[in-house]
Design a protein around this motif. Sequence first.
Motif, PDB file in Angstrom:
ATOM      1  N   ARG A   1     -19.671  35.796   6.838  1.00  0.00           N
ATOM      2  CA  ARG A   1     -20.876  34.512   7.257  1.00  0.00           C
ATOM      3  C   ARG A   1     -20.795  34.158   8.125  1.00  0.00           C
ATOM      4  O   ARG A   1     -21.964  33.707   8.965  1.00  0.00           O
ATOM      5  CB  ARG A   1     -20.711  34.520   5.449  1.00  0.00           C
ATOM      6  N   LEU A   2     -19.486  33.670   8.316  1.00  0.00           N
ATOM      7  CA  LEU A   2     -19.843  32.008   9.655  1.00  0.00           C
ATOM      8  C   LEU A   2     -20.207  33.544  10.679  1.00  0.00           C
ATOM      9  O   LEU A   2     -20.981  33.093  11.523  1.00  0.00           O
ATOM     10  CB  LEU A   2     -17.406  32.198   9.845  1.00  0.00           C
ATOM     11  N   GLU A   3     -19.931  34.863  10.806  1.00  0.00           N
ATOM     12  CA  GLU A   3     -20.151  35.365  12.430  1.00  0.00           C
ATOM     13  C   GLU A   3     -21.478  35.670  12.016  1.00  0.00           C
ATOM     14  O   GLU A   3     -21.948  35.346  13.026  1.00  0.00           O
ATOM     15  CB  GLU A   3     -18.920  36.885  11.895  1.00  0.00           C
ATOM     16  N   ASP A   4     -21.696  35.767  10.881  1.00  0.00           N
ATOM     17  CA  ASP A   4     -23.713  35.993  10.956  1.00  0.00           C
ATOM     18  C   ASP A   4     -24.081  34.611  10.689  1.00  0.00           C
ATOM     19  O   ASP A   4     -25.132  35.213  11.908  1.00  0.00           O
ATOM     20  CB  ASP A   4     -23.369  36.939   9.632  1.00  0.00           C
ATOM     21  N   LEU A   5     -23.794  33.840  10.546  1.00  0.00           N
ATOM     22  CA  LEU A   5     -24.494  32.525  10.854  1.00  0.00           C
ATOM     23  C   LEU A   5     -24.167  32.404  12.109  1.00  0.00           C
ATOM     24  O   LEU A   5     -25.163  31.309  13.290  1.00  0.00           O
ATOM     25  CB  LEU A   5     -23.472  30.850   9.684  1.00  0.00           C
ATOM     26  N   LEU A   6     -23.176  32.354  13.360  1.00  0.00           N
ATOM     27  CA  LEU A   6     -23.002  32.020  14.318  1.00  0.00           C
ATOM     28  C   LEU A   6     -23.841  32.724  15.369  1.00  0.00           C
ATOM     29  O   LEU A   6     -24.775  31.415  16.205  1.00  0.00           O
ATOM     30  CB  LEU A   6     -21.962  32.896  15.289  1.00  0.00           C
ATOM     31  N   LEU A   7     -24.532  34.009  15.255  1.00  0.00           N
ATOM     32  CA  LEU A   7     -25.672  34.428  15.634  1.00  0.00           C
ATOM     33  C   LEU A   7     -26.450  34.514  15.123  1.00  0.00           C
ATOM     34  O   LEU A   7     -27.798  33.872  16.367  1.00  0.00           O
ATOM     35  CB  LEU A   7     -25.215  36.296  14.944  1.00  0.00           C
ATOM     36  N   ALA A   8     -26.734  33.844  14.284  1.00  0.00           N
ATOM     37  CA  ALA A   8     -28.248  33.505  12.968  1.00  0.00           C
ATOM     38  C   ALA A   8     -28.529  31.788  14.961  1.00  0.00           C
ATOM     39  O   ALA A   8     -29.940  31.468  14.574  1.00  0.00           O
ATOM     40  CB  ALA A   8     -28.499  33.167  12.145  1.00  0.00           C
ATOM     41  N   VAL A   9     -26.990  31.385  14.096  1.00  0.00           N
ATOM     42  CA  VAL A   9     -27.591  30.037  15.292  1.00  0.00           C
ATOM     43  C   VAL A   9     -27.948  29.918  17.134  1.00  0.00           C
ATOM     44  O   VAL A   9     -28.942  29.793  17.013  1.00  0.00           O
ATOM     45  CB  VAL A   9     -26.085  28.690  15.108  1.00  0.00           C
TER      46      VAL A   9
ATOM     47  N   PRO B   1     -29.932  23.066  16.745  1.00  0.00           N
ATOM     48  CA  PRO B   1     -29.113  23.724  17.094  1.00  0.00           C
ATOM     49  C   PRO B   1     -27.871  23.855  17.573  1.00  0.00           C
ATOM     50  O   PRO B   1     -26.909  24.545  17.262  1.00  0.00           O
ATOM     51  CB  PRO B   1     -30.509  25.338  18.004  1.00  0.00           C
ATOM     52  N   ARG B   2     -27.748  23.310  18.833  1.00  0.00           N
ATOM     53  CA  ARG B   2     -26.422  22.278  19.036  1.00  0.00           C
ATOM     54  C   ARG B   2     -25.736  21.639  18.124  1.00  0.00           C
ATOM     55  O   ARG B   2     -24.462  22.076  17.920  1.00  0.00           O
ATOM     56  CB  ARG B   2     -26.405  21.502  20.086  1.00  0.00           C
ATOM     57  N   GLN B   3     -26.103  21.247  17.071  1.00  0.00           N
ATOM     58  CA  GLN B   3     -25.191  20.179  16.039  1.00  0.00           C
ATOM     59  C   GLN B   3     -24.729  21.565  15.466  1.00  0.00           C
ATOM     60  O   GLN B   3     -23.442  21.396  14.239  1.00  0.00           O
ATOM     61  CB  GLN B   3     -26.279  19.556  15.163  1.00  0.00           C
ATOM     62  N   CYS B   4     -25.951  22.788  14.786  1.00  0.00           N
ATOM     63  CA  CYS B   4     -25.506  23.658  13.719  1.00  0.00           C
ATOM     64  C   CYS B   4     -24.013  24.432  14.632  1.00  0.00           C
ATOM     65  O   CYS B   4     -22.836  25.157  13.655  1.00  0.00           O
ATOM     66  CB  CYS B   4     -26.195  24.493  13.454  1.00  0.00           C
ATOM     67  N   ARG B   5     -24.201  24.550  15.570  1.00  0.00           N
ATOM     68  CA  ARG B   5     -23.192  25.391  17.025  1.00  0.00           C
ATOM     69  C   ARG B   5     -21.434  24.797  16.386  1.00  0.00           C
ATOM     70  O   ARG B   5     -20.507  25.602  16.426  1.00  0.00           O
ATOM     71  CB  ARG B   5     -23.962  26.081  18.202  1.00  0.00           C
ATOM     72  N   SER B   6     -21.696  23.569  16.650  1.00  0.00           N
ATOM     73  CA  SER B   6     -20.751  22.797  16.817  1.00  0.00           C
ATOM     74  C   SER B   6     -20.014  22.846  15.709  1.00  0.00           C
ATOM     75  O   SER B   6     -18.863  22.702  15.104  1.00  0.00           O
ATOM     76  CB  SER B   6     -21.648  21.480  17.170  1.00  0.00           C
TER      77      SER B   6
END
Length: 567
Positions: free
Chosen positions: A317-325, A349-354
């Motif tokens: 899920r973490l990998e999928d969310l990083l791609l989604a971001v 988007p930047r905050q989510c990635r962080s």
Amino acid sequence: MYNYIIPIVIVLLIFVVVLFVYRKKHHTEISRLDQKRLDLQNKPVLEELSKVKKLNMSGQAEEMFERWRNKWTDMMDDDLVQIEQQLIQAEETVDKFQFKKATQIEEEVEQRIDACDGELENILTELNDLIESEKKSRVEIENLKLDYRTSRKTLLAHQYSFGEAGNLLESRLAVFPEKFEAYERLTAEGNYLEAKEIVKELDHEGKEILRLITEIPTLLTDVQHKIPNDLSDLRNGYRSMEQQSFFLLHLELPEKLDAIEAQLPILKEQLVQLETEVAIEQVEQMKKDIDAYYEALENEVHAKQFVDSNFTKLGTRLEDLLLAVDEMQYEAEVVQKSYHLTTQELAMPRQCRSALNTYKQRYDLLCVEVKEEQSAYSILKEELEDLDKLVEIKKKEIEEFSKKLVDLRVHENEGREQLESFEQRLRLLERRIQKANMPGIPDEIIARFKEADQQLDVVKQELLEVPINVGVIAANLKKSNELITEAEGVIEEMLSNVQLIELLIQYGNRYRTSKPGMDEKLTEAELAFTNLRYTKALEVVATAVEAAEPGALKRIEGLAKQTVTRV
């Protein structure tokens, strides 16, 4: 002289009547007191004393009997005789019309009778207690003998269940036969009070022994068998889980089990000495602790199952969310070229990635801990659950922001459709005014049309700008709707008024020559109407017509509404 004699005689008669009334009152009171004396004398004290005498008393009971009898004799021979003499004295005093002295004697007699009555009641109560005590003690001693035989049978039949404690229980029970014999001896001698004390003593001891007989077998079973077996099972389970790579050092279970085991011999010795109160509390606490240790081991097993089942899923899920971001970042950059985004939206988007990078670091650390097998699964489970909640929150934020980017195009299209709808509403208002065939349009209406049209031009211009600010467009569309709605209301009212004015003027023409002043009013209304002062014209013609024909205004208003609706 004759005039003085009659009042004197009347006063004397009244005085005599009063004296005889008071004398009768005192005689009545003396009779009442004498009846109380007789009631006191007739109390069944002698009958009760005779019942007690048949008990063949001795010791304390005999002393009490003598005290009661002497008290009764003294009361009958002295107190009641003196009370009778006082009552005779009171009668003599009343016959001499010495009412004040009679009252004093009556009050003193009342007090003495009440005091004697209280003492007799105490005697009767104590007598009854003694008689009932003998009966009650007999019933209780029989019950105690039954409990004694039951306890003896239990000890003999289940001696192995009591262990060494059985000897001490036997020795305590051995006293009972001697006490039973002492009770029978004292009763036969008539010493009922001392016999009653033996019953109290045996009752307390009997209840205590019955309690011990009930508690000790269970406690010994717990101390000698159940708790040791539980400790053994826990040790075996602990070793088995260690062999399966469970990290259990944080539980400190071996040390805790050793501490419980060390207490068992002490508890057993307490039970042998029949000291059960402290032992019960300690055994119950041991059981609770053992249950808690079982639960702790079970929690570790369940935690391992949870970690094994969800660990890889969270990483995916973490990998999928990083791609989604990353996709959301690209989409935001594309959308930014066509639509206005706030500073907060651009930073999303930047905050989510962080945040996701931080979660990924925690997850990687968790991977190391799982691999090294040096952390409790319960702790790993808590960390995994916490991470899962944070990832779920961030997932929803990403989905909501992505949807918001998509909705910008939807909102733009909705804005264009609303703009077209508002323009149609303005054109429809213009056609309604034209069809109304009015002499002209007031400046206020023209100003409202112009303001609404200018507001729509603002929206048109904003839709042509790049990037489009959907929020500002929505606000201006809302304002446009408000202006058009207000214009619709004002124009609707104006059209209604114009139609009503024309109908009223037509109706008023029939009274133009017949009603004085009607011609001037209608002329004034027509002039105001021509000058586009519709409100003034309506006020003048409505007042004139209603004055000429009361009720006509209401009928014509209904007709005007129907006409405007058709228009």
